[in-house]
Design a protein around this motif. Sequence first.
Motif, mmCIF file in Angstrom:
data_model
loop_
_atom_site.group_PDB
_atom_site.id
_atom_site.type_symbol
_atom_site.label_atom_id
_atom_site.label_comp_id
_atom_site.label_asym_id
_atom_site.label_seq_id
_atom_site.Cartn_x
_atom_site.Cartn_y
_atom_site.Cartn_z
ATOM 1 N N ARG A 172 -15.184 -17.581 15.531
ATOM 2 C CA ARG A 172 -16.332 -18.293 14.961
ATOM 3 C C ARG A 172 -17.635 -17.591 15.349
ATOM 4 N NH1 ARG A 172 -14.468 -22.918 12.664
ATOM 5 N NH2 ARG A 172 -12.598 -23.890 13.545
ATOM 6 N N TYR A 173 -17.685 -17.078 16.572
ATOM 7 C CA TYR A 173 -18.855 -16.305 16.994
ATOM 8 C C TYR A 173 -19.013 -15.064 16.127
ATOM 9 C CZ TYR A 173 -19.315 -19.048 21.340
ATOM 10 O OH TYR A 173 -19.527 -20.045 22.260
ATOM 11 N N ILE A 177 -25.832 -19.350 23.121
ATOM 12 C CA ILE A 177 -25.266 -18.615 24.249
ATOM 13 C C ILE A 177 -26.152 -17.403 24.487
ATOM 14 C CG2 ILE A 177 -22.910 -19.368 23.733
ATOM 15 C CD1 ILE A 177 -22.348 -16.569 22.671
ATOM 16 N N ALA A 215 -28.144 -14.622 16.228
ATOM 17 C CA ALA A 215 -26.850 -15.299 16.342
ATOM 18 C C ALA A 215 -26.713 -16.002 17.690
ATOM 19 C CB ALA A 215 -25.719 -14.286 16.161
ATOM 20 N N SER A 216 -27.193 -15.376 18.763
ATOM 21 C CA SER A 216 -27.087 -15.985 20.092
ATOM 22 C C SER A 216 -27.915 -17.259 20.178
ATOM 23 C CB SER A 216 -27.516 -14.986 21.171
ATOM 24 O OG SER A 216 -28.886 -14.662 21.060
ATOM 25 N N HIS A 250 -14.118 -17.307 19.600
ATOM 26 C CA HIS A 250 -14.683 -15.965 19.471
ATOM 27 C C HIS A 250 -14.708 -15.511 18.017
ATOM 28 C CE1 HIS A 250 -13.776 -14.888 23.974
ATOM 29 N NE2 HIS A 250 -14.644 -15.876 23.815
ATOM 30 N N THR A 277 -20.611 -15.863 12.780
ATOM 31 C CA THR A 277 -22.059 -16.072 12.866
ATOM 32 C C THR A 277 -22.799 -14.744 12.999
ATOM 33 O OG1 THR A 277 -21.713 -18.225 13.908
ATOM 34 C CG2 THR A 277 -23.892 -17.236 14.151
ATOM 35 N N VAL A 278 -22.287 -13.859 13.844
ATOM 36 C CA VAL A 278 -22.911 -12.534 13.991
ATOM 37 C C VAL A 278 -22.843 -11.766 12.670
ATOM 38 C CG1 VAL A 278 -22.786 -10.309 15.171
ATOM 39 C CG2 VAL A 278 -22.434 -12.416 16.457
ATOM 40 N N LEU A 338 -26.049 -19.932 18.215
ATOM 41 C CA LEU A 338 -24.847 -20.368 18.920
ATOM 42 C C LEU A 338 -25.145 -20.942 20.305
ATOM 43 C CD1 LEU A 338 -22.637 -17.298 17.988
ATOM 44 C CD2 LEU A 338 -22.351 -19.628 17.125
ATOM 45 N N LEU A 366 -22.740 -12.787 24.161
ATOM 46 C CA LEU A 366 -22.292 -12.637 22.780
ATOM 47 C C LEU A 366 -21.942 -11.184 22.482
ATOM 48 C CD1 LEU A 366 -21.764 -13.941 20.061
ATOM 49 C CD2 LEU A 366 -24.178 -13.661 19.496
#
Length: 289
Positions: A7-8, A27, A21-22, A5, A11-12, A25, A32
Amino acid sequence: MELLHLRYFLTVAKTEHITKASKELRISQPSLSKIISSLEKELEIELFDRKGKSIELNSNGRFFYDKVSETLNMLDSSIVELKDKQFNFNKEIKILALAASTIITEILIKFRELYPDIKFDLTQSVSDHTINTANYDLIIYSSGTTSVVGNSIDLLEEDILLAIPFNHILASKNSVNLSEVSSQKFICLGQGGLKNITDSLCEESGFIPSIVFESNNPSTVRDLIAFGQGVSFIPGKTWRFHTHKRIKLLKINSPNCRRTVRLYHKESKNTSNHILLFKKFLIDYFQNL
């Protein structure tokens, strides 16, 4: 708080855009958004300013971004060092060379002169449709190869030349249009990116080449040309036929005959240092060709 999370969040924070970003990634956008909201709830601090559909890092978010980036970079480096320490006895690099096969041996020898403890598992002949990129750390291939996608960089762009015997009727020329040799007997590679490119170029020039020999060995192709068995398409830099006394190389004026040699590298956060070292050596070598 889960590492994934975090790392997510990075990216966001980089994109400042949930949709972008989604996609990056892979997802869903709602999932997200929920992860980012849960992270803020756990921290009890808002990391983004929300303005309609757009988001923007606020001062807390920027502070958190810097600290998370530093921490995860340190963690990734530690994992690489730990793996290198654990597997120091077996530093092996798995390479698939689908292009530039005539110079790959020279590259490996020069590299091992500097780093003799690093081993190589080299494969040079695989059917295009059977390539499993997960089996290799690095793949050298050319444009026209359809089965290697993603996570690649360009190493070199080179002309595709026409190689003819030194006493061929066209030997007095320095260049030709491809249509001028439509009646010639061709010696070709049996498969792969270069073959796909040259087949397409011949079709563009209005003919299907009459193939008298097929071989996946550049040395065999060279010898067949030298002894007058036909003509062939030759990469101008990586095959190094320009010094052969019994072969004349002609530039192809039309159509534009070029190819790009590319390097695929397995995508991983924890790529071992010896693989990164050879990758840089390989890039530098091709830049100096």
